[in-house]
Structure formats: C-alpha cells, structure tokens
Write a protein that holds these residues in place. Structure first.
Motif, short mmCIF file in Angstrom:
data_model
loop_
_atom_site.label_atom_id
_atom_site.label_comp_id
_atom_site.label_asym_id
_atom_site.label_seq_id
_atom_site.Cartn_x
_atom_site.Cartn_y
_atom_site.Cartn_z
N SER A 71 0.81 -1.11 0.17
CA SER A 71 0.03 -0.12 0.01
C SER A 71 0.77 1.35 -0.02
O SER A 71 0.61 2.18 -0.58
CB SER A 71 -0.85 0.10 1.16
OG SER A 71 -1.81 -1.14 1.03
N TYR A 74 2.46 1.63 -3.51
CA TYR A 74 1.25 2.00 -4.53
C TYR A 74 0.96 3.59 -4.14
O TYR A 74 0.90 4.32 -5.11
CB TYR A 74 -0.20 1.27 -4.25
CG TYR A 74 -1.26 1.66 -4.95
CD1 TYR A 74 -1.14 2.28 -6.46
CD2 TYR A 74 -2.42 1.37 -4.67
CE1 TYR A 74 -2.01 2.24 -7.12
CE2 TYR A 74 -3.46 1.25 -5.48
CZ TYR A 74 -3.47 2.04 -6.48
OH TYR A 74 -4.43 2.14 -7.30
N LEU A 78 1.75 6.52 -6.73
CA LEU A 78 0.68 7.59 -7.11
C LEU A 78 1.43 8.99 -7.16
O LEU A 78 1.10 9.62 -7.94
CB LEU A 78 -0.52 7.23 -6.27
CG LEU A 78 -1.39 6.01 -6.46
CD1 LEU A 78 -2.28 5.96 -5.34
CD2 LEU A 78 -2.23 6.58 -7.72
N ASP A 99 0.91 0.66 -12.47
CA ASP A 99 0.05 -0.35 -12.85
C ASP A 99 0.44 -1.61 -11.90
O ASP A 99 -0.26 -2.44 -11.24
CB ASP A 99 -0.20 -0.77 -14.03
CG ASP A 99 -0.85 0.41 -14.87
OD1 ASP A 99 -1.72 1.11 -14.04
OD2 ASP A 99 -0.92 0.59 -16.19
N ARG A 102 -0.35 -1.02 -8.14
CA ARG A 102 -1.56 -1.25 -8.06
C ARG A 102 -1.97 -3.02 -8.13
O ARG A 102 -2.60 -3.21 -7.03
CB ARG A 102 -2.42 -0.50 -9.12
CG ARG A 102 -3.85 -0.81 -9.09
CD ARG A 102 -4.77 0.06 -10.12
NE ARG A 102 -5.94 0.03 -9.93
CZ ARG A 102 -6.96 -0.45 -10.61
NH1 ARG A 102 -6.47 -0.98 -11.85
NH2 ARG A 102 -8.32 -0.39 -10.28
N ARG A 103 -1.46 -3.58 -9.13
CA ARG A 103 -1.60 -5.03 -8.86
C ARG A 103 -1.09 -5.67 -7.65
O ARG A 103 -1.76 -6.51 -7.15
CB ARG A 103 -0.92 -5.62 -9.95
CG ARG A 103 -1.93 -5.60 -11.58
CD ARG A 103 -1.33 -6.56 -12.40
NE ARG A 103 0.04 -6.06 -13.01
CZ ARG A 103 0.08 -4.98 -13.87
NH1 ARG A 103 -0.98 -4.47 -14.45
NH2 ARG A 103 1.16 -4.63 -14.35
N GLN A 105 -0.68 -4.21 -4.57
CA GLN A 105 -1.58 -3.97 -3.68
C GLN A 105 -2.84 -4.75 -3.71
O GLN A 105 -3.42 -5.02 -2.48
CB GLN A 105 -1.81 -2.45 -3.52
CG GLN A 105 -2.25 -2.01 -2.28
CD GLN A 105 -3.91 -1.81 -2.14
OE1 GLN A 105 -4.30 -2.03 -3.19
NE2 GLN A 105 -4.12 -1.61 -0.67
N ARG A 106 -3.36 -4.86 -4.65
CA ARG A 106 -4.66 -5.41 -4.77
C ARG A 106 -4.38 -7.04 -4.51
O ARG A 106 -5.27 -7.73 -3.77
CB ARG A 106 -5.19 -5.54 -6.14
CG ARG A 106 -5.69 -4.12 -6.46
CD ARG A 106 -6.27 -4.06 -7.98
NE ARG A 106 -7.51 -4.62 -7.96
CZ ARG A 106 -8.29 -4.52 -9.22
NH1 ARG A 106 -7.76 -3.83 -9.99
NH2 ARG A 106 -9.49 -5.19 -8.89
N SER A 128 -7.58 1.02 0.37
CA SER A 128 -7.79 0.70 -0.99
C SER A 128 -8.62 1.45 -1.70
O SER A 128 -8.27 2.02 -2.85
CB SER A 128 -8.36 -0.96 -1.05
OG SER A 128 -7.15 -1.53 -0.70
N LEU A 131 -6.78 5.05 -2.38
CA LEU A 131 -5.69 4.77 -3.36
C LEU A 131 -6.28 4.62 -4.82
O LEU A 131 -5.93 5.17 -5.72
CB LEU A 131 -4.77 3.71 -2.88
CG LEU A 131 -3.85 3.65 -1.62
CD1 LEU A 131 -3.45 2.25 -1.38
CD2 LEU A 131 -2.93 4.84 -1.79
N ASN A 132 -7.16 3.77 -4.82
CA ASN A 132 -7.94 3.50 -6.33
C ASN A 132 -8.60 4.94 -6.86
O ASN A 132 -8.65 4.83 -8.05
CB ASN A 132 -8.94 2.26 -6.19
CG ASN A 132 -7.85 0.91 -6.18
OD1 ASN A 132 -6.89 1.00 -6.65
ND2 ASN A 132 -8.37 0.16 -5.18
N TYR A 135 -5.93 6.62 -8.20
CA TYR A 135 -5.49 6.09 -9.50
C TYR A 135 -6.32 6.52 -10.25
O TYR A 135 -5.78 6.74 -11.54
CB TYR A 135 -5.42 4.62 -9.11
CG TYR A 135 -5.16 3.86 -10.47
CD1 TYR A 135 -3.76 3.50 -10.87
CD2 TYR A 135 -6.09 3.33 -11.21
CE1 TYR A 135 -3.47 2.85 -12.18
CE2 TYR A 135 -5.79 2.56 -12.28
CZ TYR A 135 -4.40 2.25 -12.64
OH TYR A 135 -3.94 1.67 -13.87
#
Length: 191
Positions: A71, A74, A78, A99, A102-103, A105-106, A128, A131-132, A135
């Motif tokens: 996190s 990410y 960002l 990207d 992001r992947r 962190q997911r 999440s 952050l998203n 993004y």
C-alpha cells in the motif's frame, strides 16, 4: 482355639495380605501411569494449540506487513505519477510501475481479506478505496479524458494523496492492535 489354628489363620492372613498388597500396589501404579499419560497428552494438546496460535499470529503479521508495504509503495507510485503528470513528464515506465504497484496492492489486499480481523479490514478497504480513487483520477487526467466527477483535478488528486497517507497510518495502527502490538511500541528486529 488352639495354637495351630491361630498359626494357620495368621499364615492365611499373611498370604492374603501379601497378595492384596501386590495387587493394590499394581493398581496404584496403573492409576499413577494413567494420570501421567493424561497429563502428557494435555501438555501435547496445549503445545499444539500454542504452536497453531503462534503460526496464525505470524501469518497475520506477515500478511499485514506485506499489505502495508504494498500500500505504501502504491501510494509512493501515485505520488511520483502525480508529480510527473504535473510536470508533463509521464513516461511508459512510470505508467507501468504505477500499474504494477496497483496489482501488488490488490493481491496483498485479497490475501488480507482472508486473514485479518473485521476492524482491520474496514481500515484496509478505506485505504484501497482511497488509493484507487486517486489512481482513477490520475489515469483520466493522463489520458485527457473528461472527469468522472465534478472537480476532478490535479489539486484534488494531490489532496486525496495526502488524505490516503492518514488512512495508511490508521490502517497501520489497526493492524498492530490486531496482532497485540501497541501502535507506538518499537518491535525489535529479529535478524
């Protein structure tokens, strides 16, 4: 009663006493052995339970460490992307790194969904989402797409980046509490 009968009775009682004491000793030894075995079994069960609990706590700790790291990475990507976008110097490498972060962190978030407590998952979900959301705004700004919501701008994206930092701190505190570590306690390095 004559002396012979008394001697016979005494001899009989002596034999019965000897046999009875042998049987009594054997029974007491069997009971002691059964208690010892039961105690040993309880100890083994307790040790297995302790080891299982310790392994669970360690798995949760590792999961939390991986999630907070992913996190924060990410968040950093960002922030880096925001600065590059503001300077109009976004590269394919920056897009790819964002990207990838992001992947990762997911993936760590998905793992946490199966391991951490409900109060921690609330904090994780908040981070999440934050952050998203940033993004999405940055990707739309990078692609020169119209804003999805009114007011989406570079300034708003920066404000959200700063806001997610506070959410990351709250998530960290929730994670530390869930594994029994004070939010401000320094944990010694185990290396």
């Amino acid at each position: 009663m004559n002396a012979a009968a008394v001697s016979l009775i005494i001899a009989f009682l002596g034999i019965v006493g000897t046999l009875a004491s042998g049987l009594l000793t054997q029974r007491l030894a069997e009971k002691a052995k059964a208690r010892e075995l039961a105690h040993s079994e309880r100890q083994r069960v307790d040790e297995r339970r302790y080891e299982a609990e310790r392994a669970t706590v360690e798995a949760i700790r590792a999961c939390c460490a991986a999630l907070i790291t992913a996190s924060m990475d990410y968040h950093s990507e960002l922030n880096n992307f925001w600065y590059a976008l503001r300077a109009e110097r976004v590269t394919e490498e920056l897009r790819s790194r964002l990207d990838d972060a992001r992947r990762e962190q997911r993936a760590r978030h998905a793992d946490a969904e199966m391991r951490v407590s409900d109060d921690v998952i609330v904090a994780v979900n908040g981070v999440s989402r934050g952050l998203n959301r940033v993004y999405g705004v940055l990707k739309r700004l990078d692609s020169r797409l119209p804003p999805r919501r009114e007011g989406e701008s570079m300034e708003q994206a920066h404000d959200q980046i700063v806001e997610t930092w506070d959410q990351l701190a709250a998530m960290r505190v929730a994670m530390r509490r869930s594994i029994g570590v004070s939010p401000h306690q320094v944990v010694p390095d185990e290396s």
